[in-house]
Design a protein around this motif. Structure first.
Motif, PDB file in Angstrom:
ATOM      1  N   LEU A 182     -36.385  21.411   5.962  1.00 23.41           N
ATOM      2  CA  LEU A 182     -35.733  21.159   4.680  1.00 23.41           C
ATOM      3  C   LEU A 182     -34.350  21.798   4.627  1.00 23.41           C
ATOM      4  N   VAL A 183     -34.205  22.993   5.179  1.00 22.54           N
ATOM      5  CA  VAL A 183     -32.900  23.664   5.226  1.00 22.54           C
ATOM      6  C   VAL A 183     -31.895  22.812   5.987  1.00 22.54           C
ATOM      7  N   VAL A 184     -32.290  22.315   7.152  1.00 21.00           N
ATOM      8  CA  VAL A 184     -31.389  21.493   7.966  1.00 21.00           C
ATOM      9  C   VAL A 184     -31.029  20.203   7.234  1.00 21.00           C
ATOM     10  N   VAL A 185     -32.012  19.582   6.600  1.00 17.81           N
ATOM     11  CA  VAL A 185     -31.779  18.331   5.865  1.00 17.81           C
ATOM     12  C   VAL A 185     -30.808  18.570   4.712  1.00 17.81           C
ATOM     13  N   ILE A 186     -30.973  19.663   3.987  1.00 14.83           N
ATOM     14  CA  ILE A 186     -30.082  19.966   2.860  1.00 14.83           C
ATOM     15  C   ILE A 186     -28.648  20.144   3.346  1.00 14.83           C
ATOM     16  N   ALA A 187     -28.462  20.959   4.384  1.00 16.33           N
ATOM     17  CA  ALA A 187     -27.114  21.226   4.895  1.00 16.33           C
ATOM     18  C   ALA A 187     -26.456  19.957   5.418  1.00 16.33           C
ATOM     19  N   CYS A 188     -27.198  19.200   6.212  1.00 15.71           N
ATOM     20  CA  CYS A 188     -26.625  17.974   6.781  1.00 15.71           C
ATOM     21  C   CYS A 188     -26.422  16.915   5.705  1.00 15.71           C
ATOM     22  N   GLY A 189     -27.330  16.848   4.743  1.00 11.37           N
ATOM     23  CA  GLY A 189     -27.189  15.887   3.655  1.00 11.37           C
ATOM     24  C   GLY A 189     -25.937  16.145   2.843  1.00 11.37           C
ATOM     25  N   LEU A 190     -25.633  17.406   2.585  1.00 12.93           N
ATOM     26  CA  LEU A 190     -24.421  17.749   1.837  1.00 12.93           C
ATOM     27  C   LEU A 190     -23.169  17.376   2.622  1.00 12.93           C
ATOM     28  N   LEU A 191     -23.204  17.541   3.941  1.00 14.40           N
ATOM     29  CA  LEU A 191     -22.058  17.154   4.766  1.00 14.40           C
ATOM     30  C   LEU A 191     -21.910  15.640   4.827  1.00 14.40           C
ATOM     31  N   MET A 192     -23.020  14.928   4.850  1.00 14.37           N
ATOM     32  CA  MET A 192     -22.966  13.464   4.890  1.00 14.37           C
ATOM     33  C   MET A 192     -22.430  12.888   3.589  1.00 14.37           C
ATOM     34  N   ALA A 193     -22.527  13.664   2.510  1.00 11.39           N
ATOM     35  CA  ALA A 193     -22.016  13.204   1.216  1.00 11.39           C
ATOM     36  C   ALA A 193     -20.501  13.184   1.190  1.00 11.39           C
ATOM     37  N   GLY A 194     -19.897  13.726   2.214  1.00  5.43           N
ATOM     38  CA  GLY A 194     -18.433  13.781   2.302  1.00  5.43           C
ATOM     39  C   GLY A 194     -18.025  15.140   2.804  1.00  5.43           C
ATOM     40  N   ALA A 195     -17.305  15.179   3.917  1.00 10.61           N
ATOM     41  CA  ALA A 195     -16.986  16.456   4.548  1.00 10.61           C
ATOM     42  C   ALA A 195     -16.305  17.414   3.587  1.00 10.61           C
ATOM     43  N   THR A 196     -15.054  17.128   3.268  1.00  2.00           N
ATOM     44  CA  THR A 196     -14.317  18.082   2.429  1.00  2.00           C
ATOM     45  C   THR A 196     -14.779  18.052   0.976  1.00  2.00           C
ATOM     46  N   LYS A 197     -15.037  16.872   0.446  1.00  2.00           N
ATOM     47  CA  LYS A 197     -15.479  16.783  -0.956  1.00  2.00           C
ATOM     48  C   LYS A 197     -16.823  17.456  -1.141  1.00  2.00           C
ATOM     49  N   GLY A 198     -17.733  17.219  -0.184  1.00  2.00           N
ATOM     50  CA  GLY A 198     -19.049  17.838  -0.285  1.00  2.00           C
ATOM     51  C   GLY A 198     -18.975  19.349  -0.178  1.00  2.00           C
ATOM     52  N   ILE A 199     -18.195  19.835   0.795  1.00  2.00           N
ATOM     53  CA  ILE A 199     -18.055  21.280   1.000  1.00  2.00           C
ATOM     54  C   ILE A 199     -17.448  21.932  -0.235  1.00  2.00           C
ATOM     55  N   GLU A 200     -16.394  21.309  -0.765  1.00  2.00           N
ATOM     56  CA  GLU A 200     -15.694  21.894  -1.910  1.00  2.00           C
ATOM     57  C   GLU A 200     -16.589  21.927  -3.151  1.00  2.00           C
ATOM     58  N   LYS A 201     -17.268  20.826  -3.437  1.00  2.00           N
ATOM     59  CA  LYS A 201     -18.126  20.774  -4.623  1.00  2.00           C
ATOM     60  C   LYS A 201     -19.282  21.756  -4.527  1.00  2.00           C
ATOM     61  N   VAL A 202     -19.899  21.828  -3.366  1.00  2.00           N
ATOM     62  CA  VAL A 202     -21.036  22.724  -3.180  1.00  2.00           C
ATOM     63  C   VAL A 202     -20.623  24.172  -3.399  1.00  2.00           C
ATOM     64  N   ASN A 203     -19.513  24.574  -2.801  1.00  2.00           N
ATOM     65  CA  ASN A 203     -19.084  25.962  -2.909  1.00  2.00           C
ATOM     66  C   ASN A 203     -18.572  26.310  -4.305  1.00  2.00           C
ATOM     67  N   LYS A 204     -18.017  25.340  -5.026  1.00  2.00           N
ATOM     68  CA  LYS A 204     -17.574  25.600  -6.400  1.00  2.00           C
ATOM     69  C   LYS A 204     -18.748  25.878  -7.326  1.00  2.00           C
ATOM     70  N   ILE A 205     -19.922  25.414  -6.935  1.00  2.00           N
ATOM     71  CA  ILE A 205     -21.130  25.670  -7.730  1.00  2.00           C
ATOM     72  C   ILE A 205     -21.885  26.894  -7.207  1.00  2.00           C
ATOM     73  N   LEU A 206     -22.154  26.908  -5.892  1.00  2.00           N
ATOM     74  CA  LEU A 206     -23.025  27.932  -5.334  1.00  2.00           C
ATOM     75  C   LEU A 206     -22.392  29.312  -5.282  1.00  2.00           C
ATOM     76  N   MET A 207     -21.099  29.407  -4.977  1.00  2.00           N
ATOM     77  CA  MET A 207     -20.489  30.726  -4.869  1.00  2.00           C
ATOM     78  C   MET A 207     -20.395  31.451  -6.213  1.00  2.00           C
ATOM     79  N   PRO A 208     -19.906  30.801  -7.289  1.00  2.00           N
ATOM     80  CA  PRO A 208     -19.944  31.487  -8.586  1.00  2.00           C
ATOM     81  C   PRO A 208     -21.373  31.849  -9.001  1.00  2.00           C
ATOM     82  N   ALA A 209     -22.326  30.964  -8.708  1.00  2.00           N
ATOM     83  CA  ALA A 209     -23.724  31.254  -9.046  1.00  2.00           C
ATOM     84  C   ALA A 209     -24.226  32.466  -8.279  1.00  2.00           C
ATOM     85  N   PHE A 210     -23.855  32.564  -7.001  1.00  2.00           N
ATOM     86  CA  PHE A 210     -24.247  33.712  -6.187  1.00  2.00           C
ATOM     87  C   PHE A 210     -23.747  35.010  -6.814  1.00  2.00           C
TER      88      PHE A 210
END
Length: 454
Positions: free
Chosen positions: A167-195
């Motif tokens: 599941l970890v691998v699927v989540i990481a790869c799925g987020l990258l498949m959603a769009g390299a830079t757009k996916g990375i940027e959106k994910v980190n804008k949510i997860l890092m402040p939450a962290f």
């Protein structure tokens, strides 16, 4: 093909969308992505213990010095060569060495740090599988129904955690498949402040635990005599180096997605600052709680999967805070894993002329196929030791040498000065070439001597 692209970029044609995968939309997105890559397990399970072990607040003196140095001239160099070459690891090394007529050699050498990124990703996905399993057990309460050492022994057994690992691998790869830079940027804008928010909540709660003061004394009472011990400086240097995710690979690909109007040294300093804040928050959330319940502090997986569950079991509302903690760890781990996978995906995409999504699936498949055979805790440990003691430090050293000695200060200065009101002074190059690169050699050699320093 890659060299032509790199030369086009160096002539000033590149803009924010110069890379085939697009680019980060602004400085905030870029910095949060880089912080997401840098903030990982080392901040959480190693820094707090090492801080107390090597002199408390005294340890912070060399640590802050090394973070400032490595963040300024190390991270900046990796960001800059990625943006200069307009591509990730393989293309960037080829670009550097092409300046000496050895582009083919550079492309071959680039596989070393790239395999370091893949190697870490393989081990990281196994450990994140443990985190996900422990998070699930926290939610259901089963984590507190058994002895934590027994629970960890179960999830870290051979082939003992395949569903969560997958599941970890699927989540990481799925987020990258959603769009390299757009996916990375959106994910980190949510997860890092939450962290950061979750760790602030944890640190605030821990402050009110009876007996937590001993943990603060462990962390922050300075033992100045430790500054006269070589081990303190060695461990501070290793902690700073690896905490910033300087690998000669991962940060290069993020640099390739950066627009020419962005100030790289400024972004590097911001990344180093937030990474340090994350490490300090981890210390404030973990060690006072450990001492409050009279449990012996530890580092590494035992701290996270054995010691802390014992703490949460005794803490009022411990189940809630256990969920907060493991969600935070999962966020930090996923954002780091995404960077490792992306370093590999982008290079394979560019080298083999295939789509980014296909490379993301291939990368995930390779990581999982190898990872299932090292799910045993007795195997993933030696695997990570080999990668982090030999492959990654050598890759980082190779990157530093390729940038400051093979490509040269004159050209990298030109790239670093873009997006700034004033060009960089030449002392920056002196610091990079004659201080940072030799220290990268020390990190590699001392890591072997000490059996790991980061």
């Amino acid at each position: 093909m890659k060299i032509k692209k790199a030369n086009d970029i160096s002539s000033g044609r590149a803009g924010r969308e110069s890379h085939q995968n697009g680019g980060f939309q602004n400085s905030l997105g870029f910095v949060l992505a880089c912080v997401g890559s840098a903030v990982g397990m080392g901040n959480i399970w190693l820094f707090p213990y090492r801080l107390g072990q090597y002199g408390g607040a005294a340890f912070l003196v060399p640590y802050f010095m090394f973070v400032a140095l490595f963040g300024l001239v190390g991270l900046s160099a990796e960001f800059a060569i990625g943006r200069r070459a307009g591509t990730g690891t393989l293309g960037s090394y080829e670009y550097c060495w092409n300046r000496r007529g050895k582009g083919r050699l550079g492309a071959i050498l680039g596989w070393i740090p790239l395999m370091g990124s893949l190697g870490i990703a393989i081990g990281y996905s196994v450990i994140l599988g443990w985190v996900l399993r422990t998070l699930g057990a926290s939610l259901t309460g089963t984590l507190f129904a058994v002895e934590s050492a027994s629970f960890f022994g179960e999830i870290s057994s051979a082939f003992g955690n395949i569903p969560c690992h997958a599941l970890v691998v699927v989540i990481a790869c799925g987020l990258l498949m959603a769009g390299a830079t757009k996916g990375i940027e959106k994910v980190n804008k949510i997860l890092m402040p939450a962290f950061f928010c979750l760790f602030v909540i944890l640190a605030a709660r821990v402050f009110f635990l009876e007996g937590s003061g001993e943990g603060y004394r462990f962390l922050f009472i300075p033992k100045w005599e430790y500054l006269f011990k070589a081990d303190t400086w060695v461990m501070a240097m290793g902690q700073a180096f690896f905490s910033l995710s300087i690998t000669g690979s991962g940060m290069i690909v993020y640099g390739s997605y950066l627009g020419k109007d962005e100030d790289i040294p400024k972004a590097s300093v911001n990344t180093a600052v937030f990474d340090t804040i994350a490490a300090m928050l981890a210390g404030l959330a973990i060690m006072p709680a450990v001492f409050a319940f009279g449990i012996e502090p530890a580092s590494g997986p035992p701290l996270m999967f054995i010691t802390l569950p014992k703490v949460f079991a005794q803490m009022p509302l411990g189940r809630v805070f256990a969920v907060f903690f493991f969600i935070s760890v999962a966020f930090a781990g996923i954002t780091s894993l995404i960077n490792m996978f992306e370093a590999v995906c982008e290079s394979w995409q560019t080298r083999f002329k295939m789509s980014h999504s296909v490379m993301a699936v291939l990368c995930g498949a390779v990581a999982f196929a190898v990872g299932i055979f090292i799910e045993d805790g007795d195997k993933v440990g030696p695997w990570m030791d080999f990668i982090t003691i030999l492959v990654v430090p050598f890759g980082a050293l190779l990157g530093a040498f390729s940038i400051y000695y093979i490509l040269g200060w004159k050209e990298i200065k030109e790239e670093l000065s873009m997006g700034r009101k004033q060009p960089l002074a030449d002392w920056f190059g002196v610091l990079g070439k004659y201080v940072y690169v030799p220290l990268a050699v020390f990190v590699f050699v001392l890591g072997i001597v000490y059996g790991g320093i980061g």
